[in-house]
Write an enzyme that holds these catalytic residues in place. Structure first.
Site, PDB file in Angstrom:
ATOM      1  N   ASN A 152      55.426  36.521  44.308  1.00 48.51           N
ATOM      2  CA  ASN A 152      54.506  35.765  45.165  1.00 48.51           C
ATOM      3  C   ASN A 152      53.956  34.551  44.432  1.00 48.51           C
ATOM      4  OD1 ASN A 152      54.465  36.933  47.684  1.00 48.51           O
ATOM      5  ND2 ASN A 152      52.934  38.468  47.131  1.00 48.51           N
TER       6      ASN A 152
ATOM      7  N   TYR B  50      42.491  40.149  45.088  1.00 50.82           N
ATOM      8  CA  TYR B  50      43.538  40.299  46.105  1.00 50.82           C
ATOM      9  C   TYR B  50      44.419  39.058  46.079  1.00 50.82           C
ATOM     10  CZ  TYR B  50      41.084  44.221  48.270  1.00 50.82           C
ATOM     11  OH  TYR B  50      40.512  45.439  48.522  1.00 50.82           O
ATOM     12  N   GLU B  51      45.727  39.278  46.151  1.00 51.48           N
ATOM     13  CA  GLU B  51      46.633  38.154  45.893  1.00 51.48           C
ATOM     14  C   GLU B  51      46.581  37.053  46.948  1.00 51.48           C
ATOM     15  OE1 GLU B  51      50.913  39.442  46.196  1.00 51.48           O
ATOM     16  OE2 GLU B  51      49.888  41.350  46.307  1.00 51.48           O
ATOM     17  N   ALA B  52      46.137  37.340  48.172  1.00 54.63           N
ATOM     18  CA  ALA B  52      46.016  36.251  49.141  1.00 54.63           C
ATOM     19  C   ALA B  52      44.971  35.250  48.684  1.00 54.63           C
ATOM     20  CB  ALA B  52      45.665  36.793  50.524  1.00 54.63           C
TER      21      ALA B  52
END
Lengths: 353, 261
Positions: A152, B50-52
């Protein structure tokens, strides 16, 4: 990719793969620069219908950069319009996404002459809590699409490099994993520290598609909630199609310019589309519709397991092809459903004035 | 002592492993539940990333159903995007990576990309790395949750998605250009594993009460290091189970899942 400097990734797994020559899967950094320079940089009204936006920018063979993250602020309204419009031999680029690439994959299953995916550069394709994405499994295991795997951060950093106008970016991941072997990054020795460092090529989509919280008519956009990688994708792409929950005044943009996450010169079209991420979520407006996602996913999974396309075909006919606009689709979803999702957002704080 | 399920044991053990005054980079599901449980019990000053893009949110709207859930952004201290979250991690702010996968090997390398080793036409295509590969590279310590089965604890992976100790050589991670110190714990419902400092191989630390080290070895395809002082895993108390069932995952999204064979 073959490296000048080797990490120790050898014989750790049983992996077999074909060595690939490096090529950009979209515009090169020079091409992307030239396209940006040649655009008008005027503040002009960029509001068009989605049909006009997609007709003007989506062509066969393009690299389509998809914004959002998994089920959050995913540009579903634009995807519906792309499916109606068609597009063959697409390259998809994104970090993590659920229903957007699955919708495109379903369109390919139903009619590859209208829409087809050639290859995908990505980190993750699935639905998280709802389950695996059946159609990526179908396409990949049948060798129907080429995959190029990053993390990601890797995909985000690649868009970021492109947004910065640089041809590559050093990152501290991928090295020592099999992604180092199969993807288009490259291990080098850092000229300063003398230690190994992994480089990723910039990713410039031909067309970036993003959905934002609010924007003015010129394309200056605010994002509340997680940005995902939307600013980077919009700035990396040679054309950016934007939907926004709400068009706001330029006075408001100029009162709080710090809140602008996507600046107008990189935006080609703006379309106000409330619920433009449905059935995904948009912070401050609505939560995601798990039931609709589950329903669509189960139709895809039925096809994967049985080869029967009937359920899928019905979905596309009902929700996409028989709709002129996304509002037609939302009307079929119904006010009560949308209201429930709005309540479930819980009134997260956003600034629109 | 009340009955508990395998998922509850994993979440409880995950909570035990997390220390206070640290930041944990969480994946969807059991890692979020474990971190929430730790915050409610022994680690009130533990925070999540959190990766977002959100750091240290207050999860007052309930457990986020995914790491991209808008609820994970609620009342965060810092809210950017994926670049923001992962760059904080590269910089050294994330102490624990909390990830899962389909296969793990004796050096803590993890596969979550394909099953069947032909990359161009795999037997099964999984979703892919997502954040896991970056978390395992750059959080300081990696904690993995796995199902304890022979087909998952394998001698050789089909694909290395998340770097562990590679082939076990002492400079593997340095040559790979990654930053974190690597695998720290592997959590299953029947055993807790760590890694031997010298050989970098997986080592049995604790077994579920009633289980023997040999029974655990029988579920693993490679040779475990089994020290003489293997302990019993602590079991969740009634209060722990109340927190897990009634407070954290009250809807049963993750803890009440049915395990598919």
């Amino acid at each position: 990719m073959t490296n000048n400097v080797s990490s120790k990734i050898k014989n750790i797994s049983t992996l077999q793969y074909k060595e690939k020559e490096f090529e950009y899967w979209g515009p090169t950094p020079d091409e992307a620069r030239k396209k940006m320079v040649n655009k008008s940089h005027a503040l002009k009204d960029k509001r068009v219908t989605l049909k006009e936006a997609v007709a003007a920018h989506v062509k066969d063979g393009i690299n389509l950069g998809i914004g959002g993250f998994v089920n959050t602020r995913v540009p579903v309204a634009i995807i519906h319009e792309i499916i109606r419009h068609g597009g063959r031999d697409l390259t998809l680029s994104f970090q993590s996404n659920s229903i957007c690439p699955e919708l495109l994959a379903g369109a390919m299953v139903l009619d590859p002459d209208r829409l087809s995916i050639k290859r995908v550069e990505l980190a993750w394709w699935g639905y998280e809590i709802i389950g695996i994405a059946p159609l990526v499994r179908y396409l990949a295991t049948n060798g129907m699409i080429e995959m190029d795997d990053y993390t990601n951060y890797g995909m985000s950093a690649r868009f970021k490099a492109a947004s910065m106008g640089i041809p590559f970016i050093p990152v501290r991941d991928h090295g020592g994993s099999d992604m180092e072997l199969v993807n288009r990054g490259k291990m080098i020795e850092c000229p300063f520290t003398g230690k190994n460092i992994y480089l990723l090529p910039a990713c410039h989509p031909d067309v970036g598609i993003v959905h934002t919280t609010a924007a003015d008519m010129y394309g200056n956009a605010r994002i509340f909630g997680a940005y995902c990688t939307c600013p980077e994708i919009a700035m990396a792409a040679t054309s950016t199609i934007m939907t926004t929950e709400k068009i706001i005044s330029t006075d408001s943009i100029r009162s709080y310019p710090n809140l602008t996450e996507i600046p107008y010169p990189v935006v080609d079209t703006v379309t106000e589309q409330p619920y433009g991420s449905y059935p995904g979520a948009s912070y401050g407006y609505y939560w995601f519709d798990m039931d609709h996602m589950k329903m669509f996913r189960s139709l895809c999974d039925d096809f994967r397991k049985t080869g029967n396309k009937e359920g899928l075909k019905k979905y596309y006919d009902e929700y996409i092809f028989s709709c002129e606009t996304y509002d037609d689709f939302l009307e079929k979803v119904g006010y009560k459903n949308l209201k429930k999702l709005k309540d479930m957002d819980g009134g997260q704080s956003i600034i629109l004035t | 002592m009340s009955e508990y399920t395998p998922f509850e044991m994993i979440a409880y053990t995950g909570s035990r492993v997390l220390e206070d005054e640290r930041i944990v980079f969480v994946g969807t599901g059991l890692p979020i539940i474990a971190a929430m449980h730790a915050q409610l019990t022994h680690a009130p000053n533990l925070y999540m990333i959190y990766e977002a893009g959100s750091l240290a949110p207050i999860l007052e709207m309930g457990m986020p159903l995914s790491v991209g859930d808008t609820r994970a952004a609620r009342k965060a201290c810092y809210l950017k995007g994926l670049c923001g979250a992962f760059e904080l991690t590269q910089r050294g702010c994330a102490d624990y990576a909390f990830i899962g996968g389909a296969q793990v090997d004796m050096y803590g390398n993890i596969c979550s990309t394909i099953e069947g080793n032909n990359y161009d036409k795999p037997g099964i295509r999984f979703p892919g790395s997502g954040g896991a590969g970056a978390m395992a590279a750059n959080c300081e310590k990696t904690i993995a949750i796995m199902a304890l089965e022979k087909r998952r604890f394998v001698k050789k992976l089909d694909f290395v998605t998340s770097i562990g100790f590679g082939d076990g050589s002492p400079d593997y991670r340095e040559k790979a250009g990654v930053l974190g110190s690597g695998p720290y714990r592997v959590i299953t419902n029947q055993a807790l594993f760590g890694f031997d400092e010298e050989t970098k191989r997986m080592m049995l630390l604790e077994v579920k009460p009633g289980r023997t080290p040999q029974e655990i070895q029988d579920l693993v395809d490679f040779d475990l290091i089994i020290p003489p002082d293997v302990k019993e895993m602590a079991e969740p108390t009634d209060e722990d189970l109340r927190l897990l069932r009634d407070v954290i995952d009250a809807e049963g999204y993750f803890l009440k899942r049915v395990i598919k064979k």
